[in-house]
Design an enzyme around this catalytic site. Structure first.
Site, short mmCIF file in Angstrom:
data_model
loop_
_atom_site.label_atom_id
_atom_site.label_comp_id
_atom_site.label_asym_id
_atom_site.label_seq_id
_atom_site.Cartn_x
_atom_site.Cartn_y
_atom_site.Cartn_z
N ASP A 484 -75.65 -32.96 22.73
CA ASP A 484 -74.98 -31.89 23.46
C ASP A 484 -74.94 -30.59 22.68
OD1 ASP A 484 -74.03 -32.70 26.01
OD2 ASP A 484 -72.67 -34.10 25.02
C1 BGC Z 1 -69.28 -32.30 21.00
C2 BGC Z 1 -70.20 -33.35 21.56
C3 BGC Z 1 -69.83 -33.62 22.98
C4 BGC Z 1 -69.80 -32.32 23.77
C5 BGC Z 1 -69.51 -32.50 25.22
C6 BGC Z 1 -69.30 -31.08 21.86
O1 BGC Z 1 -68.41 -30.13 21.38
O2 BGC Z 1 -69.64 -32.01 19.67
O3 BGC Z 1 -70.17 -34.52 20.79
O4 BGC Z 1 -70.73 -34.49 23.54
O5 BGC Z 1 -68.95 -31.40 23.17
O6 BGC Z 1 -68.21 -32.39 25.58
C1 NOJ Z 2 -70.78 -37.37 22.99
C2 NOJ Z 2 -71.15 -37.29 24.42
O1 NOJ Z 2 -70.26 -38.06 25.21
C3 NOJ Z 2 -72.56 -37.79 24.64
O2 NOJ Z 2 -72.91 -37.62 25.98
C4 NOJ Z 2 -73.51 -37.07 23.73
O3 NOJ Z 2 -74.77 -37.65 23.90
C5 NOJ Z 2 -73.09 -37.15 22.29
N1 NOJ Z 2 -71.74 -36.67 22.16
C6 NOJ Z 2 -74.00 -36.37 21.35
O4 NOJ Z 2 -73.84 -35.00 21.49
#
Ligand code: BGC
Ligand code: NOJ
Length: 827
Positions: A484
């Site tokens: 993400d």
């Molecule tokens: C986080 C991710 C997460 C994303 C979606 C980001 O700030 O670092 O791990 O998946 O937000 O909410």
């Molecule tokens: C947590 C999120 O829930 C997931 O969808 C994502 O793949 C990982 N973070 C990595 O960013």
């Protein structure tokens, strides 16, 4: 250092001090009503949706930590204490918390009075049932006062925590005998109320928080408790609570057991009230209370819960030479898979329950670890997810569980999303042999008038990738892929812009995001998932379509070798400037974990030795004693062209943290490549039961995975590299649960459901003599014994099924055979 121990026979983790390095929690409920409960009874309850139907209040990020819960206070002649230690924090003479499968038992003792509290959510029941047994273990009679406590949340947890001008004036309750009802907005526009009951007479109550606690006091010193007497307050606005007050006397050796119920009730519009049109209709609440109003009924409910878990955990059991593996596979990993399946990423001690609904990618991946437990629920979930897809194969990134509608605020265009649907549908078919899921009519964007078969959904998923390629023939990166925080079209320089949803206006002419930025991770995910789609088409006799799809996969592999192989590993991406990301040529972030495992498992460049080279590079650059970091070296400055990733200090989260979810892909890949020792090494670096001994460093629960562990670069930003290395964060709700279940059970232990049946192909530590497993699969029982006389990692020399020698390693399925005795000899 440990703060408790595993009790495998009871399937419990036994916490022996309330001062764990972080609150260690459990989940109660698996259907509609859920509670989070910490080892000191903190936490909250909700019905189905942690944001829209929050029942009790909790204070995230509070000082002190873990405030809000179901608290029992005892005032024993001036000594005030809680059985779970918090919030009063009076030193106890004894304390223990047992987190089990869907229940938690907290016991505390003080001055000869023992309190044992058992919490659970019964099957098919919308409430948390709490049994409190008080025993006078002293040799003199004891008289003391007991107070229960729950604080109501005004339903919508988001509104509850910011709309104070309204909410301070809306709270309503009703009191009927020993039952306190929470009915805020019930008269006007809600069809639900909640209640808190006890199966005995009471000597008083409080329903108004300030009367009970006092405006300038806290949970640790409520005025009513200190005074030893309730105030019989009646909430009218402000903050409604529910507290029962009871005076109790116990002779030496005498016990008293009380059952409290925190319940949730929905009523049809025309039956909401009694004849006066005002008093709430309590019929359903009374039925719920009657169901568990004696210790015998309580025990029966607990027995039913145990039977439920016996059945679920009986589907797959293993016996390996390592008891920590057995404990993960047989108990805790499967349990966590149920929790992540139910809650996606919505409510934990790190997820506030208001931020995120069900994720398209997250929930599809959760199916992988859960599908063998209750395939019907997995099927229903897959259909719900696929219903939020668009006709072109794109999809909403998230949806709300109450409405099941796509979440427009977040939108779509996450480049990996559609592929996970192919994986979850395949996993469902492999588990059940039920191909009919492909014929289900599934809407697009929840509109049934444009429904298509699930097979068609798979097709648009597959071709969504094929139709969105960049200059090197690799998939466009769009807003983000699995990571993400790699946002190649964002270029954000303004606070508040969401990295996931904001795309820079400079890409408006290109349709919203860069048509140059490409994701090698999605390319590899495509070559990994694609063959499942091809196999499905072949099974259906659609050979031409299968050949066409296979040609796309082959082309992608070719493109990867031409443009995404960096010599010793695969690149991560091309950014919007057409520059390489995750290459030796980069100053920082030279190697990334995500594409590597899927590329290895799809045999990309196999003849050129890509697997060996990549695994060696991973071992050298990414591995640490606490797991594999996501990238290396960590980014030490803000790279605007990469997005959120470099906003994190080095060593945390997606910037070189140990993101356990993708560790599993490497574990799978190493096992796939025949390197069972290497696979097991990585597994044992992160599997919770293995990290128990370093709980003081790890901090989060030693029985479940967390999303992230501080990497080797943690602290580098402040010149203290190594600080917080090994420290876990964001426990419970992570795709790691499902993927590590797949990694250990299917790739390492080698019990793999496949389209044609159960395949046994272990890739284990060479030191192991073998293992045994039992598996219920498509209505039959399998008893599997794997022998490893030559102490190799991988390779099946021979297999017998019910005494007969069989070719290969897939157990041939026979229609009427219900018992399969399988012996596999490695060699
Ligand atoms: C986080 C991710 C997460 C994303 C979606 C980001 O700030 O670092 O791990 O998946 O937000 O909410
Ligand atoms: C947590 C999120 O829930 C997931 O969808 C994502 O793949 C990982 N973070 C990595 O960013």
């Amino acid at each position: 250092m440990k703060f408790g121990k595993f009790d495998d026979a009871n399937r419990e983790y036994v916490i022996t001090t309330p001062r764990t390095p972080y609150p260690w929690i459990n989940y109660l409920g698996t259907q509609g009503f859920f509670s989070l409960i910490s080892n000191t009874a903190g936490g909250y309850s909700f019905y189905k949706d942690a944001r829209l139907r929050r029942i009790t209040r909790y204070r995230y990020n509070n000082v002190p930590i873990d405030m809000g819960g179901r608290y029992f206070y005892i005032n024993d002649n001036g000594t005030v204490w809680n059985p779970g230690w918090s919030p009063v924090k009076t030193e106890l003479d004894a304390y223990e918390c047992r987190h089990g499968m869907g229940y938690t038992i907290i016991s505390g003792k003080k001055n000869g009075l023992a309190a044992k509290l058992t919490f659970f959510v019964p099957q098919d029941y919308d409430g948390e049932v709490q049994q409190l047994t008080l025993t006078n273990e002293s040799d003199a009679e004891k008289s003391f006062s007991l107070f229960s406590f729950a604080e109501w949340c005004l339903w919508d947890a988001q509104d509850d925590s910011n709309n104070f001008q309204r909410n301070f004036s809306t709270g309503r309750v009703e009191i009927d005998g020993s039952v306190i009802y929470h009915k805020t907005e019930y008269r006007d526009r809600r069809n639900h109320y909640a209640f808190y009951s006890v199966n005995d007479s009471i000597d008083g109550y409080d329903t108004d928080r300030d009367s009970f606690i006092g405006l300038y006091n806290g949970f640790h010193n409520p005025e009513a408790v200190l005074a030893g007497k309730a105030t019989d307050s009646f909430a009218d606005g402000w903050a409604p609570i529910a507290s029962h007050y009871k005076k109790i006397s116990l002779k030496p050796g005498e016990s008293k057991t009380l059952v409290f119920i925190l319940g949730y009730v929905e009523m049809p519009a025309d039956q909401k009230f009694e004849a006066d049109g005002k008093t709430i209709n309590k019929v359903k609440a009374k039925e719920m209370i009657a169901k568990f109003d004696t210790p015998e009924k309580f025990a029966a409910g607990m027995a039913e819960l145990k039977a439920y878990w016996d059945k679920l955990l009986g589907i797959l059991t293993v016996d390996t030479p390592d008891e920590r593996v057995n404990r993960m596979v047989n108990i805790w990993n499967q349990y966590q898979c149920m929790v992540t399946f139910n809650l996606s990423r919505s409510a934990s001690y790190f997820e506030s329950g208001i931020g995120r609904g069900m994720g398209f990618r997250d929930s599809n991946q959760d199916v992988l670890g859960f599908v063998h437990q209750i395939p019907d629920r997995a099927k229903e979930r897959i259909i719900d997810i696929a219903s939020t897809q668009f006709p072109d194969g794109g999809c909403y990134h998230q949806y709300q569980p109450l409405t099941k509608k796509g979440n427009a605020d977040i939108g779509g265009d996450f480049s990996d999303d559609p592929l996970w649907l192919i994986l979850s549908v395949s996993a469902y078919i492999k588990e059940t042999g039920d191909w009919s899921i492909l014929d289900e009519m599934v809407p697009y964007d929840n509109d049934m008038s444009v429904a298509q078969t699930m097979l068609e959904h798979l097709k648009v998923s597959f071709y969504h990738i094929v139709n969105n390629l960049g200059p090197h023939g690799l998939p466009l990166a769009m807003r983000a892929d699995w990571n993400d925080c790699i946002n190649l079209s964002c270029f954000s320089d303004t606070p508040g812009e969401s990295f996931q949803t904001y795309t820079n206006p400079k890409f408006a002419a290109e349709g919203g995001y860069s048509k140059t930025a490409e994701s090698v991770m999605v390319a590899a995910l495509f070559t990994y998932t694609g063959p499942n789609y091809v196999a499905i088409l072949k099974h259906l006799g659609k050979d031409d379509e299968a050949a066409a799809a296979q040609a796309e996969i082959d082309k992608m592999k070719k493109n990867m070798m031409e443009s995404a192989w960096d010599g010793d590993w695969f690149l991560r991406a091309y950014d919007a400037n057409g520059e390489k990301m995750g290459s030796k040529e980069c100053e920082e972030g030279q190697i990334f974990i995500e594409p590597q495992g899927f590329a290895i498992m799809s045999d990309v460049g196999k003849d050129e030795g890509t697997a060996e080279k990549t695994l060696a590079a991973i071992d050298e650059r990414l591995n640490t004693k606490f797991g594999l970091v996501l990238n290396n070296p960590a980014y030490s400055k803000y790279y605007i062209q990469y997005g959120e990733i470099s906003t994190y200090p080095g060593g945390y989260k997606e910037n070189a943290g140990i993101f356990t979810h993708n560790n599993a892909w490497i574990i799978c890949a190493a096992a796939y490549a025949g390197k069972g020792d290497q696979a097991f090494k990585y597994y044992s670096e992160i599997a919770p039961a293995f990290t128990e001994e370093t709980s003081d460093i790890h901090k989060t629960e030693p029985y479940v995975y967390g999303q992230m562990i501080g990497g080797k670069d943690a602290g580098s930003d402040i010149g203290r590299t190594g600080k917080n290395f090994g420290q876990g964060k964001n426990s419970w709700l992570t795709g790691t649960a499902a993927w590590n279940m797949v990694a250990i059970s299917q790739y390492i232990l080698g019990v793999q459901p496949d389209f044609d049946g159960l395949r046994i192909d272990p890739s284990i530590p060479s030191a192991w003599d073998g293992l045994t497993a039992t598996r219920q699969f498509r209505g039959a029982n399998y008893k599997i014994r794997v022998e490893n006389p030559s102490h190799i990692c991988k390779g099946v020399k021979s297999m017998t099924v019910n005494g007969k020698e069989v070719e290969g390693c897939v157990i041939p399925y026979e229609k009427d055979c219900k018992e399969y005795n399988v012996v596999v000899t490695m060699g």
